[in-house]
Design a protein around this motif. Structure first.
Motif, PDB file in Angstrom:
ATOM      1  N   ALA A 182       0.826  -1.212   0.000  1.00 17.19           N
ATOM      2  CA  ALA A 182       0.000   0.000   0.000  1.00 17.19           C
ATOM      3  C   ALA A 182       0.856   1.256   0.000  1.00 17.19           C
ATOM      4  CB  ALA A 182      -0.944  -0.002   1.200  1.00 17.19           C
ATOM      5  N   LEU A 183       1.934   1.264   0.786  1.00 17.23           N
ATOM      6  CA  LEU A 183       2.774   2.452   0.858  1.00 17.23           C
ATOM      7  C   LEU A 183       3.495   2.693  -0.458  1.00 17.23           C
ATOM      8  CD1 LEU A 183       3.990   4.822   2.340  1.00 17.23           C
ATOM      9  CD2 LEU A 183       5.677   3.261   3.349  1.00 17.23           C
ATOM     10  N   GLU A 184       4.022   1.646  -1.072  1.00 18.06           N
ATOM     11  CA  GLU A 184       4.703   1.826  -2.355  1.00 18.06           C
ATOM     12  C   GLU A 184       3.740   2.395  -3.393  1.00 18.06           C
ATOM     13  OE1 GLU A 184       7.277  -0.676  -5.692  1.00 18.06           O
ATOM     14  OE2 GLU A 184       6.962  -1.512  -3.689  1.00 18.06           O
ATOM     15  N   GLU A 185       2.526   1.868  -3.432  1.00 17.59           N
ATOM     16  CA  GLU A 185       1.540   2.373  -4.391  1.00 17.59           C
ATOM     17  C   GLU A 185       1.191   3.826  -4.094  1.00 17.59           C
ATOM     18  OE1 GLU A 185      -1.822  -0.213  -4.312  1.00 17.59           O
ATOM     19  OE2 GLU A 185      -0.784  -1.838  -5.369  1.00 17.59           O
ATOM     20  N   SER A 186       1.020   4.165  -2.814  1.00 19.75           N
ATOM     21  CA  SER A 186       0.660   5.528  -2.454  1.00 19.75           C
ATOM     22  C   SER A 186       1.775   6.508  -2.801  1.00 19.75           C
ATOM     23  CB  SER A 186       0.320   5.611  -0.961  1.00 19.75           C
ATOM     24  OG  SER A 186      -0.154   6.891  -0.625  1.00 19.75           O
ATOM     25  N   ILE A 187       3.022   6.121  -2.537  1.00 20.11           N
ATOM     26  CA  ILE A 187       4.149   6.990  -2.882  1.00 20.11           C
ATOM     27  C   ILE A 187       4.219   7.207  -4.394  1.00 20.11           C
ATOM     28  CG2 ILE A 187       6.673   7.127  -2.947  1.00 20.11           C
ATOM     29  CD1 ILE A 187       6.673   5.799  -0.170  1.00 20.11           C
ATOM     30  N   GLU A 188       4.005   6.145  -5.168  1.00 19.24           N
ATOM     31  CA  GLU A 188       4.011   6.277  -6.624  1.00 19.24           C
ATOM     32  C   GLU A 188       2.928   7.260  -7.076  1.00 19.24           C
ATOM     33  OE1 GLU A 188       3.564   2.320  -8.057  1.00 19.24           O
ATOM     34  OE2 GLU A 188       5.674   1.804  -7.757  1.00 19.24           O
ATOM     35  N   LYS A 189       1.750   7.166  -6.472  1.00 19.97           N
ATOM     36  CA  LYS A 189       0.664   8.089  -6.812  1.00 19.97           C
ATOM     37  C   LYS A 189       1.038   9.519  -6.426  1.00 19.97           C
ATOM     38  CE  LYS A 189      -3.049   4.682  -6.143  1.00 19.97           C
ATOM     39  NZ  LYS A 189      -4.212   4.324  -5.286  1.00 19.97           N
ATOM     40  N   TRP A 190       1.619   9.677  -5.234  1.00 23.56           N
ATOM     41  CA  TRP A 190       2.015  11.009  -4.763  1.00 23.56           C
ATOM     42  C   TRP A 190       3.067  11.619  -5.681  1.00 23.56           C
ATOM     43  CZ3 TRP A 190       6.822  12.600  -2.642  1.00 23.56           C
ATOM     44  CH2 TRP A 190       6.821  13.893  -2.105  1.00 23.56           C
ATOM     45  N   GLU A 191       4.043  10.808  -6.100  1.00 21.39           N
ATOM     46  CA  GLU A 191       5.084  11.303  -7.008  1.00 21.39           C
ATOM     47  C   GLU A 191       4.471  11.745  -8.329  1.00 21.39           C
ATOM     48  OE1 GLU A 191       7.720   7.983  -7.061  1.00 21.39           O
ATOM     49  OE2 GLU A 191       8.941   8.748  -5.395  1.00 21.39           O
ATOM     50  N   MET A 192       3.446  11.034  -8.787  1.00 20.46           N
ATOM     51  CA  MET A 192       2.769  11.401 -10.033  1.00 20.46           C
ATOM     52  C   MET A 192       2.046  12.733  -9.888  1.00 20.46           C
ATOM     53  SD  MET A 192       1.257   7.803 -11.470  1.00 20.46           S
ATOM     54  CE  MET A 192       0.315   8.634 -12.733  1.00 20.46           C
ATOM     55  N   THR A 193       1.423  12.982  -8.729  1.00 22.86           N
ATOM     56  CA  THR A 193       0.723  14.256  -8.538  1.00 22.86           C
ATOM     57  C   THR A 193       1.707  15.413  -8.578  1.00 22.86           C
ATOM     58  OG1 THR A 193       0.847  14.276  -6.097  1.00 22.86           O
ATOM     59  CG2 THR A 193      -1.044  13.143  -7.103  1.00 22.86           C
ATOM     60  N   ARG A 194       2.917  15.189  -8.113  1.00 22.51           N
ATOM     61  CA  ARG A 194       3.930  16.260  -8.110  1.00 22.51           C
ATOM     62  C   ARG A 194       4.501  16.480  -9.505  1.00 22.51           C
ATOM     63  NH1 ARG A 194       6.178  17.849  -3.417  1.00 22.51           N
ATOM     64  NH2 ARG A 194       8.321  17.843  -4.160  1.00 22.51           N
ATOM     65  N   SER A 195       4.603  15.413 -10.285  1.00 19.78           N
ATOM     66  CA  SER A 195       5.214  15.544 -11.618  1.00 19.78           C
ATOM     67  C   SER A 195       4.299  16.257 -12.609  1.00 19.78           C
ATOM     68  CB  SER A 195       5.584  14.156 -12.167  1.00 19.78           C
ATOM     69  OG  SER A 195       4.421  13.391 -12.405  1.00 19.78           O
ATOM     70  N   VAL A 196       2.986  16.237 -12.348  1.00 21.07           N
ATOM     71  CA  VAL A 196       2.057  16.868 -13.287  1.00 21.07           C
ATOM     72  C   VAL A 196       1.761  18.319 -12.921  1.00 21.07           C
ATOM     73  CG1 VAL A 196       0.967  14.702 -13.916  1.00 21.07           C
ATOM     74  CG2 VAL A 196       0.003  16.062 -12.045  1.00 21.07           C
ATOM     75  N   LYS A 197       2.315  18.804 -11.812  1.00 19.98           N
ATOM     76  CA  LYS A 197       2.047  20.183 -11.404  1.00 19.98           C
ATOM     77  C   LYS A 197       3.061  21.135 -12.015  1.00 19.98           C
ATOM     78  CE  LYS A 197      -0.399  19.170  -7.152  1.00 19.98           C
ATOM     79  NZ  LYS A 197      -0.450  19.258  -5.715  1.00 19.98           N
TER      80      LYS A 197
END
Length: 197
Positions: A182-197
């Motif tokens: 769960a943490l690995e998936e959440s971090i991947e999602k969080w990194e994606m939110t930062r890359s699109v900003k």
């Protein structure tokens, strides 16, 4: 998926052990919530969490707060009798024992819902195992950190006779697997939110 909070209702009250800002400590809980706040949040967390509970028709819930976009970073993973709910924001990584860097908002929230009946000691043991799994995941993903400066964790389970939840137990293995996924998936999602900003 876009929403600014997550609410998990239990079928029956569970024993809860957490450091949550709302109804933290050892208590009985009807569920838990992850509540999103602004990145510059400086409010009255006690009042704001109580207001959130009341406005959503909740009673005796444990409440966590995060500046991460809950709907974008929430990840859920199951292993054995364990379900891990995780939201990750890592703008303020830190190493336990080191002086933390200048504070910026960021939190890893972990809620573990366990089907086995646990003693309070086993719940504390579960927190230890979950923390070890969190730290391993961060290091493996390249973060030189043991967590963030504002991490939250809660364990929810029926009261029962299981006494141990360490890494040598079947329950501990399930906790580790669920947290790591769960943490690995959440971090991947969080990194994606930062890359699109």
């Amino acid at each position: 998926m876009r929403f600014d909070h997550f609410i998990k209702r239990f079928n029956e009250p569970l024993l809860a052990l957490s450091n949550a800002p709302h109804r933290g400590g050892l208590t009985k809980a009807n569920g838990f919530f992850f509540m999103m706040v602004s990145k510059n949040y400086a409010g009255n967390y006690r009042k704001d969490c109580a207001d959130f509970e009341r406005e959503h028709g909740l009673k005796n819930f444990v409440g966590f707060m995060t500046a991460a976009e809950v709907g974008k970073v929430l990840s859920v993973a199951m292993s054995g009798s364990v379900t891990a709910y995780v939201t990750a924001g890592i703008t303020n990584p830190a190493v336990a024992g080191d002086v933390p860097p200048p504070w910026t908002p960021g939190t890893i929230n972990i809620a573990l819902v366990i089907g086995d009946g646990l003693t309070v000691g086993a719940m504390a043991n579960a927190i230890m195992t979950a923390t070890e799994a969190k730290t391993y995941t961060l290091l493996r993903l390249g973060y030189n950190a043991t967590g963030t400066t504002s991490d939250g964790i809660g364990v929810f389970a029926p009261e029962g006779g299981v006494e141990w939840a360490g890494t040598a137990t079947e329950l501990g293995v399930s906790i580790g697997k669920a947290i790591r996924k769960a943490l690995e998936e959440s971090i991947e999602k969080w990194e994606m939110t930062r890359s699109v900003k």
